[in-house]
Design a protein around this motif. Structure first.
Motif, PDB file in Angstrom:
ATOM      1  N   PHE A  16       0.837  -1.203   0.000  1.00 30.78           N
ATOM      2  CA  PHE A  16       0.000   0.000   0.000  1.00 30.78           C
ATOM      3  C   PHE A  16       0.877   1.260   0.000  1.00 30.78           C
ATOM      4  O   PHE A  16       0.645   2.193  -0.769  1.00 30.78           O
ATOM      5  CB  PHE A  16      -0.936  -0.004   1.214  1.00 30.78           C
ATOM      6  CG  PHE A  16      -1.627   1.307   1.452  1.00 30.78           C
ATOM      7  CD1 PHE A  16      -2.739   1.670   0.708  1.00 30.78           C
ATOM      8  CD2 PHE A  16      -1.160   2.182   2.424  1.00 30.78           C
ATOM      9  CE1 PHE A  16      -3.364   2.891   0.919  1.00 30.78           C
ATOM     10  CE2 PHE A  16      -1.789   3.393   2.650  1.00 30.78           C
ATOM     11  CZ  PHE A  16      -2.894   3.755   1.891  1.00 30.78           C
ATOM     12  N   ARG A  17       1.879   1.278   0.864  1.00 38.17           N
ATOM     13  CA  ARG A  17       2.775   2.441   0.946  1.00 38.17           C
ATOM     14  C   ARG A  17       3.463   2.701  -0.397  1.00 38.17           C
ATOM     15  O   ARG A  17       3.594   3.848  -0.835  1.00 38.17           O
ATOM     16  CB  ARG A  17       3.825   2.229   2.031  1.00 38.17           C
ATOM     17  CG  ARG A  17       3.268   2.288   3.435  1.00 38.17           C
ATOM     18  CD  ARG A  17       4.388   2.102   4.482  1.00 38.17           C
ATOM     19  NE  ARG A  17       3.824   1.847   5.774  1.00 38.17           N
ATOM     20  CZ  ARG A  17       3.950   0.695   6.445  1.00 38.17           C
ATOM     21  NH1 ARG A  17       4.667  -0.310   5.945  1.00 38.17           N
ATOM     22  NH2 ARG A  17       3.391   0.544   7.624  1.00 38.17           N
ATOM     23  N   PHE A  23      -2.405   5.248  -6.220  1.00 37.46           N
ATOM     24  CA  PHE A  23      -3.774   5.298  -5.712  1.00 37.46           C
ATOM     25  C   PHE A  23      -4.308   6.730  -5.752  1.00 37.46           C
ATOM     26  O   PHE A  23      -5.439   6.981  -6.172  1.00 37.46           O
ATOM     27  CB  PHE A  23      -3.869   4.757  -4.283  1.00 37.46           C
ATOM     28  CG  PHE A  23      -3.811   3.261  -4.187  1.00 37.46           C
ATOM     29  CD1 PHE A  23      -4.684   2.467  -4.902  1.00 37.46           C
ATOM     30  CD2 PHE A  23      -2.886   2.646  -3.357  1.00 37.46           C
ATOM     31  CE1 PHE A  23      -4.638   1.078  -4.812  1.00 37.46           C
ATOM     32  CE2 PHE A  23      -2.830   1.261  -3.254  1.00 37.46           C
ATOM     33  CZ  PHE A  23      -3.708   0.476  -3.987  1.00 37.46           C
ATOM     34  N   LYS A  24      -3.492   7.682  -5.311  1.00 34.74           N
ATOM     35  CA  LYS A  24      -3.916   9.084  -5.302  1.00 34.74           C
ATOM     36  C   LYS A  24      -4.179   9.586  -6.712  1.00 34.74           C
ATOM     37  O   LYS A  24      -5.156  10.302  -6.965  1.00 34.74           O
ATOM     38  CB  LYS A  24      -2.861   9.949  -4.608  1.00 34.74           C
ATOM     39  CG  LYS A  24      -2.809   9.720  -3.113  1.00 34.74           C
ATOM     40  CD  LYS A  24      -1.734  10.576  -2.460  1.00 34.74           C
ATOM     41  CE  LYS A  24      -1.718  10.366  -0.956  1.00 34.74           C
ATOM     42  NZ  LYS A  24      -0.672  11.167  -0.297  1.00 34.74           N
ATOM     43  N   SER A  25      -3.327   9.211  -7.634  1.00 36.90           N
ATOM     44  CA  SER A  25      -3.473   9.633  -9.026  1.00 36.90           C
ATOM     45  C   SER A  25      -4.741   9.053  -9.653  1.00 36.90           C
ATOM     46  O   SER A  25      -5.511   9.761 -10.316  1.00 36.90           O
ATOM     47  CB  SER A  25      -2.234   9.201  -9.816  1.00 36.90           C
ATOM     48  OG  SER A  25      -2.392   9.470 -11.183  1.00 36.90           O
ATOM     49  N   VAL A  26      -4.966   7.764  -9.443  1.00 44.96           N
ATOM     50  CA  VAL A  26      -6.140   7.108 -10.033  1.00 44.96           C
ATOM     51  C   VAL A  26      -7.432   7.628  -9.395  1.00 44.96           C
ATOM     52  O   VAL A  26      -8.432   7.831 -10.084  1.00 44.96           O
ATOM     53  CB  VAL A  26      -6.033   5.568  -9.933  1.00 44.96           C
ATOM     54  CG1 VAL A  26      -7.360   4.886 -10.273  1.00 44.96           C
ATOM     55  CG2 VAL A  26      -4.932   5.069 -10.860  1.00 44.96           C
ATOM     56  N   ALA A  54      -6.785   5.968   4.463  1.00 46.28           N
ATOM     57  CA  ALA A  54      -5.618   6.339   5.262  1.00 46.28           C
ATOM     58  C   ALA A  54      -4.885   5.074   5.713  1.00 46.28           C
ATOM     59  O   ALA A  54      -5.509   4.029   5.950  1.00 46.28           O
ATOM     60  CB  ALA A  54      -6.061   7.153   6.477  1.00 46.28           C
ATOM     61  N   GLU A  55      -3.585   5.177   5.847  1.00 46.31           N
ATOM     62  CA  GLU A  55      -2.782   4.012   6.241  1.00 46.31           C
ATOM     63  C   GLU A  55      -3.254   3.428   7.574  1.00 46.31           C
ATOM     64  O   GLU A  55      -3.349   2.215   7.730  1.00 46.31           O
ATOM     65  CB  GLU A  55      -1.300   4.391   6.328  1.00 46.31           C
ATOM     66  CG  GLU A  55      -0.421   3.202   6.674  1.00 46.31           C
ATOM     67  CD  GLU A  55       1.057   3.531   6.670  1.00 46.31           C
ATOM     68  OE1 GLU A  55       1.791   2.870   7.443  1.00 46.31           O
ATOM     69  OE2 GLU A  55       1.497   4.410   5.906  1.00 46.31           O
ATOM     70  N   ASP A  56      -3.568   4.284   8.537  1.00 45.41           N
ATOM     71  CA  ASP A  56      -4.018   3.799   9.845  1.00 45.41           C
ATOM     72  C   ASP A  56      -5.352   3.051   9.740  1.00 45.41           C
ATOM     73  O   ASP A  56      -5.566   2.052  10.417  1.00 45.41           O
ATOM     74  CB  ASP A  56      -4.134   4.964  10.834  1.00 45.41           C
ATOM     75  CG  ASP A  56      -4.335   4.474  12.257  1.00 45.41           C
ATOM     76  OD1 ASP A  56      -3.505   3.647  12.721  1.00 45.41           O
ATOM     77  OD2 ASP A  56      -5.319   4.892  12.884  1.00 45.41           O
ATOM     78  N   SER A  57      -6.229   3.545   8.869  1.00 47.58           N
ATOM     79  CA  SER A  57      -7.512   2.887   8.652  1.00 47.58           C
ATOM     80  C   SER A  57      -7.305   1.507   8.016  1.00 47.58           C
ATOM     81  O   SER A  57      -7.942   0.526   8.403  1.00 47.58           O
ATOM     82  CB  SER A  57      -8.397   3.760   7.762  1.00 47.58           C
ATOM     83  OG  SER A  57      -9.621   3.124   7.500  1.00 47.58           O
ATOM     84  N   SER A  71      -4.099 -10.528  -0.866  1.00 41.19           N
ATOM     85  CA  SER A  71      -3.205  -9.465  -1.325  1.00 41.19           C
ATOM     86  C   SER A  71      -3.933  -8.124  -1.242  1.00 41.19           C
ATOM     87  O   SER A  71      -5.141  -8.074  -1.003  1.00 41.19           O
ATOM     88  CB  SER A  71      -2.764  -9.720  -2.767  1.00 41.19           C
ATOM     89  OG  SER A  71      -3.857  -9.516  -3.656  1.00 41.19           O
ATOM     90  N   LEU A  72      -3.208  -7.053  -1.492  1.00 39.84           N
ATOM     91  CA  LEU A  72      -3.798  -5.722  -1.491  1.00 39.84           C
ATOM     92  C   LEU A  72      -4.911  -5.618  -2.531  1.00 39.84           C
ATOM     93  O   LEU A  72      -5.907  -4.924  -2.319  1.00 39.84           O
ATOM     94  CB  LEU A  72      -2.713  -4.671  -1.748  1.00 39.84           C
ATOM     95  CG  LEU A  72      -3.124  -3.208  -1.653  1.00 39.84           C
ATOM     96  CD1 LEU A  72      -3.625  -2.870  -0.245  1.00 39.84           C
ATOM     97  CD2 LEU A  72      -1.960  -2.302  -2.028  1.00 39.84           C
TER      98      LEU A  72
END
Length: 164
Positions: A16-17, A23-26, A54-57, A71-72
């Protein structure tokens, strides 16, 4: 918050990182595509929202249900969009546009509007799990009216997130 993730979930989080810029672009591309399609069709909507989880979520989701995901790519809500319409009929018009723009994963999409009796009120929303060419991950588009959105927000804040 201190999370206790196994190695498999940590690997998903690391992927994810690495993929976060994509992800932001898409997410922005999908938003722009919806916005321009609605404008060209003369369809006025109350709002189009988008976010990348969000990563924490995501870490919290993995902590609770990590074994469910190989997988992701199995997580369908890393990118989430919401189209809020003024009228019920417009939800179906929006859905038709989404079906033309993206590939809908019908097995994982749900029309929560059909769950309730005609005289009941509750969480009513149309959720499509979609994909687009050249992007290996799926994303979620929720479609609902302003009133359904208000109800969902109240219900989410007082029930789901609070643990009540």
């Amino acid at each position: 918050m201190d999370r206790h993730l196994d190695a498999h979930c940590e690997a998903i989080l690391e992927e994810f990182r690495q993929e976060l810029p994509q992800f932001k672009s898409v997410a922005k591309e999908v938003y722009d595509s919806l916005k321009s399609t609605f404008e060209e069709a003369g369809l006025v909507v109350a709002a189009i929202e988008y976010r990348v989880k969000a990563e924490d979520s995501l870490a919290g989701k993995l902590e609770l249900k990590g074994g469910k995901y190989k997988s992701l790519a199995d997580i369908t809500d890393i990118i989430g969009l919401r189209v809020i319409t003024f009228y019920t009929d417009d939800v179906d018009t929006v859905a038709s546009a989404v079906e033309r723009l993206f590939t809908v994963d019908w097995d994982n999409s749900v029309d929560k509007r059909k769950i309730h009796q005609i005289d009941s009120f509750g969480y009513l929303s149309l959720h499509y799990i979609c994909s687009k060419e050249g992007f290996p991950y799926r994303f979620e588009i929720q479609m609902r009216t302003v009133l359904q959105h208000a109800w969902a927000n109240m219900n989410h804040d007082t029930g789901y997130k609070s643990g009540v």
